[in-house]
Design a protein around this motif. Structure first.
Motif, mmCIF file in Angstrom:
data_model
loop_
_atom_site.group_PDB
_atom_site.id
_atom_site.type_symbol
_atom_site.label_atom_id
_atom_site.label_comp_id
_atom_site.label_asym_id
_atom_site.label_seq_id
_atom_site.Cartn_x
_atom_site.Cartn_y
_atom_site.Cartn_z
ATOM 1 N N VAL A 223 0.856 -1.179 0.000
ATOM 2 C CA VAL A 223 0.000 0.000 0.000
ATOM 3 C C VAL A 223 0.893 1.231 0.000
ATOM 4 N N GLN A 224 0.638 2.147 -0.909
ATOM 5 C CA GLN A 224 1.415 3.380 -0.957
ATOM 6 C C GLN A 224 0.959 4.288 0.190
ATOM 7 N N VAL A 225 1.880 4.654 1.056
ATOM 8 C CA VAL A 225 1.548 5.467 2.234
ATOM 9 C C VAL A 225 2.319 6.785 2.179
ATOM 10 N N LYS A 226 1.619 7.860 2.436
ATOM 11 C CA LYS A 226 2.253 9.180 2.523
ATOM 12 C C LYS A 226 2.316 9.593 3.977
ATOM 13 N N PHE A 227 3.513 9.919 4.464
ATOM 14 C CA PHE A 227 3.729 10.321 5.847
ATOM 15 C C PHE A 227 4.070 11.809 5.916
ATOM 16 N N SER A 277 9.684 1.919 13.779
ATOM 17 C CA SER A 277 8.485 1.315 14.364
ATOM 18 C C SER A 277 7.273 1.923 13.672
ATOM 19 N N MET A 278 6.158 1.214 13.716
ATOM 20 C CA MET A 278 4.970 1.685 12.996
ATOM 21 C C MET A 278 3.715 1.197 13.699
ATOM 22 N N ASP A 279 2.646 1.969 13.580
ATOM 23 C CA ASP A 279 1.327 1.554 14.049
ATOM 24 C C ASP A 279 0.574 0.882 12.901
ATOM 25 N N ILE A 280 -0.026 -0.264 13.182
ATOM 26 C CA ILE A 280 -0.898 -0.930 12.218
ATOM 27 C C ILE A 280 -2.325 -0.795 12.745
ATOM 28 N N LYS A 281 -3.143 -0.111 11.977
ATOM 29 C CA LYS A 281 -4.517 0.154 12.409
ATOM 30 C C LYS A 281 -5.427 -1.016 12.047
ATOM 31 N N ILE A 282 -6.164 -1.475 13.049
ATOM 32 C CA ILE A 282 -7.104 -2.584 12.863
ATOM 33 C C ILE A 282 -8.503 -2.012 12.642
ATOM 34 N N GLY A 283 -9.171 -2.484 11.579
ATOM 35 C CA GLY A 283 -10.514 -2.008 11.273
ATOM 36 C C GLY A 283 -11.438 -3.145 10.914
ATOM 37 N N LEU A 326 -6.211 -4.702 8.167
ATOM 38 C CA LEU A 326 -4.953 -4.208 8.735
ATOM 39 C C LEU A 326 -4.354 -3.175 7.773
ATOM 40 N N SER A 327 -4.152 -1.972 8.269
ATOM 41 C CA SER A 327 -3.669 -0.864 7.434
ATOM 42 C C SER A 327 -2.467 -0.200 8.085
ATOM 43 N N PRO A 328 -1.412 0.122 7.327
ATOM 44 C CA PRO A 328 -0.296 0.875 7.888
ATOM 45 C C PRO A 328 -0.766 2.237 8.385
ATOM 46 N N SER A 329 -0.188 2.695 9.493
ATOM 47 C CA SER A 329 -0.548 4.002 10.041
ATOM 48 C C SER A 329 0.741 4.756 10.402
ATOM 49 N N ASP A 330 0.730 5.472 11.523
ATOM 50 C CA ASP A 330 1.851 6.351 11.863
ATOM 51 C C ASP A 330 3.158 5.584 12.051
ATOM 52 N N MET A 331 4.265 6.268 11.740
ATOM 53 C CA MET A 331 5.585 5.657 11.813
ATOM 54 C C MET A 331 6.511 6.516 12.669
ATOM 55 N N LEU A 332 7.470 5.884 13.304
ATOM 56 C CA LEU A 332 8.501 6.576 14.064
ATOM 57 C C LEU A 332 9.857 5.986 13.676
ATOM 58 N N ILE A 333 10.813 6.864 13.379
ATOM 59 C CA ILE A 333 12.179 6.421 13.089
ATOM 60 C C ILE A 333 13.100 7.041 14.124
ATOM 61 N N GLN A 351 -0.730 10.276 6.277
ATOM 62 C CA GLN A 351 -1.757 11.139 5.704
ATOM 63 C C GLN A 351 -2.656 10.398 4.723
ATOM 64 N N SER A 352 -2.147 9.365 4.115
ATOM 65 C CA SER A 352 -2.947 8.532 3.220
ATOM 66 C C SER A 352 -2.444 7.101 3.352
ATOM 67 N N THR A 353 -3.342 6.154 3.285
ATOM 68 C CA THR A 353 -2.964 4.757 3.444
ATOM 69 C C THR A 353 -4.052 3.900 2.816
ATOM 70 N N GLY A 354 -4.039 2.615 3.098
ATOM 71 C CA GLY A 354 -5.060 1.702 2.598
ATOM 72 C C GLY A 354 -4.938 0.365 3.292
ATOM 73 N N VAL A 355 -5.864 -0.515 3.012
ATOM 74 C CA VAL A 355 -5.866 -1.839 3.627
ATOM 75 C C VAL A 355 -4.858 -2.724 2.911
ATOM 76 N N SER A 356 -3.911 -3.257 3.660
ATOM 77 C CA SER A 356 -2.916 -4.160 3.084
ATOM 78 C C SER A 356 -3.318 -5.620 3.242
ATOM 79 N N LEU A 357 -4.062 -5.927 4.294
ATOM 80 C CA LEU A 357 -4.393 -7.331 4.585
ATOM 81 C C LEU A 357 -5.765 -7.408 5.234
ATOM 82 N N GLU A 358 -6.523 -8.463 4.871
ATOM 83 C CA GLU A 358 -7.817 -8.739 5.504
ATOM 84 C C GLU A 358 -7.800 -10.163 6.042
ATOM 85 N N LEU A 359 -8.190 -10.310 7.296
ATOM 86 C CA LEU A 359 -8.207 -11.615 7.955
ATOM 87 C C LEU A 359 -9.596 -11.895 8.506
#
Length: 434
Positions: A223-227, A277-283, A326-333, A351-359
């Motif tokens: 998923v293309q993510v803009k941070f 590190s990164m947050d993965i948002k569950i929806g 499961l979607s990528p969210s905020d990141m910390l380096i 700022q923009s993301t999408g669903v990478s995986l569905e379980l």
């Protein structure tokens, strides 16, 4: 011919006062410079400025004022060459009598500045509209120095310490009116443009519903993510992110990947410099945040070599039943450029993301216990304890385009470490001198 005599010209009905030729005066003063956010403690030095303006003028004149940096407060550091035409200074002069200030702006024009070489800045210029008779003094005040690299623009802010004497005085003749109004030149800053982002929401199409024939591995899609990383990384970061899962008892081991070796290191990076590190948002049928973390780079990365963020891992324990996304969210380096030094956190908001995986998941006891996000905000959701993970299929993220984060962060560290215009705080780590 003296300036006073030259200023008096005979015209038509009588004597007419016009602005005299510009005159220059130099002044040396101490300054305190503050590097960009996270760049260490402020440092102090001394600079010499040459202020040029007419000695005599009349009410209604608009005169040009020039600030030339004769002696900079510091040389360039030994960390990075500064490219040609990348340094843009902006200064402010205090006007006598508390009538205001005049902003002066320099062109983004300079020769290449090697490591340890004296800083070179263009002359700063501005227009001053004279609206009141009397003496107008010009005193150097604060100034900013912006340096633009391919990976962003970074600004060091300097201001005088203690009192500074007036560097120049303009004797203004003529009628009254409000004093000290200024008209300033326009600033052409080095804006940086981030790449366009295609969010492209996707799902893997693989589900784990308990009747899956013993399936354990669930690869996601990139998923293309803009941070948005704030002022630290102008223009932000855009990169493909892929979330993969492996069934492990009642939960899932997650492995999050970004593009591999898609960027060249702008500077040499030591072992252990970059830790993501990164947050993965569950929806969907579940909610919460899983924090995934990656190890720091195990080997030093030479300048110009390919670099990447390490794979990040964590554990997802469902708190709801049904199809969870499961979607990528905020990141910390976290960036550490010297052993034993405190890491520099670079938080980046998605700022923009999408669903990478569905379980297809089933709720488990303790599955929605809350978790502290990567960026420090506490959210209620899925527990995100780190795990070793590993062994998942490659996702193709390597082929999804360049990872901008590493060049941006590496370059940011160099600048935040005291490059640009200040005396580098890194000397305390290296035992060097200015």
């Amino acid at each position: 011919m003296s300036a006073a005599v030259f200023a008096l010209l005979l015209g038509g009905a009588g004597m007419v006062m016009v602005a005299s030729p510009a005159q220059a005066a130099e002044i040396t003063f101490k300054v305190r410079c503050v590097p960009p956010a996270g760049g260490g403690s402020p440092v102090e030095g001394e600079t010499t400025a040459r202020i040029t303006a007419p000695a005599n003028a009349k009410v209604g004149d608009e005169v040009e004022v020039v600030w030339k940096t004769v002696k900079p407060a510091s040389n360039n550091t030994d960390l990075m060459d500064i490219p040609k035409d990348s340094v843009q200074p902006t200064g402010w002069l205090a006007l006598g009598g508390g009538t205001g200030e005049l902003k002066l702006v320099g062109e983004k024009k300079n020769p290449p500045i090697p490591k340890k070489a004296p800083m070179v800045m263009s002359d700063m210029k501005g227009k001053l509209k004279l609206t009141k008779a009397g003496k107008v003094t010009l005193t150097p005040a604060k100034y900013d120095v912006a340096v633009t690299f391919p990976f962003g623009t970074f600004v060091t802010k300097c201001a005088p310490t203690g009192s500074v004497s007036a560097a120049h005085t303009i004797d203004v003749a003529g009628g009254g009116g409000p004093g000290g109004n200024t008209s300033n030149g326009n600033t052409n800053s080095g804006n940086t443009n981030s790449g366009n982002t295609n969010s492209g929401n996707t799902t893997s199409g693989n589900t784990d519903g308990g009747q899956n024939g013993g399936k354990t591995d669930f690869p996601g899609k990139p998923v293309q993510v803009k941070f948005d990383c704030g002022a630290t990384v102008p223009g932000g970061i855009t990169t493909p992110v892929t979330v993969n899962a492996r069934k492990n008892g009642s939960g899932y081991d997650l492995t999050v990947k970004t593009a591999k070796d898609a960027m060249k290191a702008p500077v040499a990076l030591p072992k252990g410099a970059l830790k993501p590190s990164m947050d993965i948002k569950i929806g969907g049928a579940d909610s919460g945040v899983v924090k995934v973390t990656g190890p720091a780079n195990a080997e030093a990365i030479p300048q110009g070599a390919g670099v990447s963020l390490s794979d990040m891992t964590g554990t997802y324990k469902p708190g709801g039943s049904g199809k969870a996304t499961l979607s990528p969210s905020d990141m910390l380096i976290e960036v550490t450029m010297a052993p034993g030094s405190a890491p520099l956190p670079v938080p980046c908001k998605a700022q923009s993301t999408g669903v990478s995986l569905e379980l297809d998941v089933a709720a488990q006891p303790g599955g929605t216990t809350g978790n502290t996000s990567t960026t420090g905000n506490t959210s209620t959701g899925t527990a995100g304890n780190a795990s070793t993970g590993g062994g998942l299929a490659e996702t193709g993220a390597e082929d999804e385009g360049g990872l901008k984060a590493l060049a941006l962060v590496a370059g940011t560290v160099v600048l935040l470490g005291g490059a640009v215009f200040t005396f580098t705080p890194w000397r305390r780590l290296r035992g060097g001198t200015r």
